[in-house]
Structure formats: structure tokens, C-alpha cells
Design an enzyme around this catalytic site. Structure first.
Site, PDB file in Angstrom:
ATOM      1  N   ARG A 236      -4.258   7.143   6.105  1.00 46.37           N
ATOM      2  CA  ARG A 236      -4.109   8.276   5.190  1.00 46.37           C
ATOM      3  C   ARG A 236      -4.950   9.456   5.673  1.00 46.37           C
ATOM      4  O   ARG A 236      -5.875   9.299   6.464  1.00 46.37           O
ATOM      5  CB  ARG A 236      -4.568   7.887   3.786  1.00 46.37           C
ATOM      6  CG  ARG A 236      -3.809   6.705   3.171  1.00 46.37           C
ATOM      7  CD  ARG A 236      -4.392   6.378   1.805  1.00 46.37           C
ATOM      8  NE  ARG A 236      -3.672   5.296   1.143  1.00 46.37           N
ATOM      9  CZ  ARG A 236      -4.016   4.013   1.210  1.00 46.37           C
ATOM     10  NH1 ARG A 236      -5.077   3.657   1.926  1.00 46.37           N
ATOM     11  NH2 ARG A 236      -3.325   3.086   0.580  1.00 46.37           N
TER      12      ARG A 236
ATOM     13  N   LYS B 181      -8.598   3.189  -0.053  1.00 53.05           N
ATOM     14  CA  LYS B 181      -8.780   3.432  -1.478  1.00 53.05           C
ATOM     15  C   LYS B 181      -9.641   2.343  -2.103  1.00 53.05           C
ATOM     16  O   LYS B 181      -9.518   1.176  -1.760  1.00 53.05           O
ATOM     17  CB  LYS B 181      -7.419   3.481  -2.181  1.00 53.05           C
ATOM     18  CG  LYS B 181      -6.616   4.732  -1.857  1.00 53.05           C
ATOM     19  CD  LYS B 181      -5.327   4.761  -2.651  1.00 53.05           C
ATOM     20  CE  LYS B 181      -4.553   6.049  -2.406  1.00 53.05           C
ATOM     21  NZ  LYS B 181      -3.278   6.080  -3.173  1.00 53.05           N
TER      22      LYS B 181
ATOM     23  N   HIS C 169      -1.944  -1.237   1.340  1.00 58.39           N
ATOM     24  CA  HIS C 169      -1.367  -1.274   0.002  1.00 58.39           C
ATOM     25  C   HIS C 169      -1.931  -2.459  -0.781  1.00 58.39           C
ATOM     26  O   HIS C 169      -2.138  -3.531  -0.219  1.00 58.39           O
ATOM     27  CB  HIS C 169       0.157  -1.412   0.075  1.00 58.39           C
ATOM     28  CG  HIS C 169       0.852  -0.138   0.453  1.00 58.39           C
ATOM     29  ND1 HIS C 169       2.135  -0.102   0.964  1.00 58.39           N
ATOM     30  CD2 HIS C 169       0.432   1.157   0.416  1.00 58.39           C
ATOM     31  CE1 HIS C 169       2.471   1.147   1.206  1.00 58.39           C
ATOM     32  NE2 HIS C 169       1.464   1.931   0.888  1.00 58.39           N
TER      33      HIS C 169
END
Length: 302
Positions: free
Chosen positions: A154, A178, A274
Site C-alpha cells: 500500500r 494495517k 488482507h
């Protein structure tokens, strides 16, 4: 930075920052969503207290977002509901409230947006020995584009990438994603050599520079998101007719091309960082093109 009349919102924001260690951008999104709801409570129900909100009040707010003068998309409303869900889950855990007012509410359904990506032939042209510009900015542009396409990381992960996260021995890059979750991404020798060459030139470029981050601006400072976005957007316009030319397009291309060439869905999920397989499954739409090609070439009636 985040001021609120409601102490429970202040506590929740501190929890997101210090314990969950969310990025400033994510924390701001939570704060803005919940503050907007608190403002609605004060205006419509004469109470600014989040702990006094009922399911009816939340549903009323969501309806106003959908049917107001500037109606929001189902996706945006779903995000705001998610923010409230996280807040009330936190307050429930702290025994501040007996039950969550959003427990029985569902997010509005929205059509899935298919990821936009660069076709493989376009990607080949993009990296086929093209000139990326002169000087340090040219070197940085080349490395940025290759890192996005070869690792799928990202934008936030790329600008925060540190030199110590590159392991030349194991041929991997450790990415901090994240929620501060770490993942290892295997990389090819060509990319590692590009990184090694980039690092070797730093000492001759400036007397003083950022020695922590891998990628630097032409002033020797760490990159920032807008700088990277401008570089990618400017460069992609010569190689694709896509209207969207953000760094995320290269992440989408990374995942799509892996799956189109037979990569396992779970493996791609891990590479992208993910948390659930559902987020990765959005890329499987692209494989139908590959299946059609195989069918056409291999089947007698293809």
C-alpha cells in the site's frame, strides 16, 4: 487535535491511537464519523451524549445521510455505521453501556466495485527499460513503480518503508501493514539489486539525509503520500488510458496478474495483507478472461 465534549469519544480515540495504533488518517475518519453522529443527536434529540443513543436514533441518522440534500453512497454510510459499531463495542467492553444500539443494524448493500488494474501487456511496456527521468527523482520513480508492482504494498506501507525492512539474505521485505500487522513479501533478485544500487548512491548525493527510510525525495527526506501519488499519476498517464492512475492501481495489478497466472488465492491474500479472504476474492473476476483464453485454445469447439 481531537477535541470533543463527550469524554467517552475522547477515551475511544485515545484507545485507537495508543492501543490499536491506527494511523492518523484512520483515527481522523473515526473521529469525524462519530462527531457527526453526536452533532445529529444534539440537533435532533437535544442530547450530545453518545451513551444515551438508541437504535432508533442511529437508524434515523443513517436515513438522513441517505435521503438528505447531499445523499451519501451506501459505501460511505456503511463506513460511518462501522465507526459507530467500533465505538459501542468499546463502550460495551468497558461496561459503560448495557447494550449496543447498533447491534441489530445492517450496513446498506452496495454494488461491489471491481478493482481497476493495468493490463499485463501495458505493465510490460511500463517496465521495459523506459526512462524514468533524470537525477535522483528518476531513480526514486523507478524504484517506487517497481516496489508497488512487484510487492503489492500500500501507499502508506511504501512511504514508511525503512532500510532495515529489506533482507537481502532471505530476499524478502518486511512490511508493516494495517493495525501494525507484519508480513513478509518475497522479492526477486532484480528488485533487490535495484534497492542495493539506490542505497549505495545516497552518501554521494547529500552530506546529511534521512538514514532510516529507504525511499527519499531529492532533498534527502522521507517521502510523503502526495509526492508518491503525483509521481505514479504522472508516469502512468503515458502507459494507460485508465482515468484512475493512483498507486493503488499497481497494487490491484499485482494481485490480478498473480491470480491470472495461477497463484493460489490464499497466498495472494497473505501477500496483500488482507485480514479476510473476502477482500481478496474481488480480484477473482479477472480470472474469467484467462479461463476463456484457455478454453478457446484448448477446447475442440473453442
Amino acid at each position: 487535535m481531537y477535541t470533543s465534549e463527550d469524554p467517552h469519544l475522547t477515551d475511544f480515540i485515545q484507545y485507537l491511537k495508543l492501543e490499536k495504533r491506527f494511523t492518523g488518517h484512520t483515527v481522523r475518519a473515526y473521529f469525524d464519523d462519530i462527531s457527526q453522529f453526536a452533532g445529529y443527536l444534539k440537533l435532533e434529540y437535544d442530547t450530545g451524549s453518545l451513551v444515551l443513543a438508541s437504535t432508533v436514533m442511529v437508524r434515523s441518522w443513517l436515513s438522513s445521510l441517505k435521503e438528505g440534500k447531499q445523499p451519501l453512497s451506501a459505501r460511505s454510510i456503511g463506513r460511518k455505521l462501522s465507526s459507530l459499531r467500533s465505538l459501542y463495542k468499546y463502550l460495551l467492553k468497558k461496561s459503560v453501556i448495557p447494550a449496543s444500539p447498533v447491534a441489530s443494524l445492517s450496513a446498506p448493500k452496495s454494488g461491489k466495485k471491481l478493482p481497476v488494474y493495468v493490463e499485463e501487456k501495458q505493465a510490460e511496456r511500463l517496465f521495459a527499460g523506459n526512462s524514468y527521468g533524470d537525477g535522483w527523482k528518476g531513480l526514486t520513480t523507478e524504484l517506487i513503480l517497481n516496489l508497488f508492482y512487484q510487492t503489492g504494498m500500500r501507499l502508506s506501507e511504501l512511504v514508511n518503508l525503512k532500510q532495515e525492512q529489506v533482507n537481502f539474505y532471505s530476499r524478502t521485505i518486511k512490511v508493516l501493514g494495517k493495525g501494525n500487522k507484519e508480513r513478509l513479501i518475497p522479492v526477486g533478485q532484480d528488485l533487490l539489486e535495484m534497492i542495493r544500487h539506490y542505497e549505495s548512491l545516497k552518501c554521494g548525493q547529500w552530506e546529511q539525509f534521512d538514514t532510516v527510510h529507504l525511499l527519499l525525495t531529492d532533498k534527502g527526506r522521507a517521502l510523503y503520500p502526495q509526492y508518491v501519488y503525483r509521481i505514479v499519476n504522472h508516469y502512468l498517464k503515458d502507459f494507460t488510458t485508465l482515468k484512475k492512475r493512483s498507486p493503488h492501481i499497481l497494487r490491484h495489478s499485482f494481485a490480478t496478474h498473480l491470480l491470472n497466472n495461477g497463484a493460489d488465492l490464499n497466498a495472494v491474500k497473505e501477500l496483500l495483507g488482507h485480514s479476510s479472504l473476502a477482500a481478496t476474492q474481488v480480484y477473482t473476476h479477472t480470472t474469467i478472461g484467462k479461463l476463456k483464453e484457455v478454453h478457446r485454445k484448448a477446447h475442440p469447439k473453442g
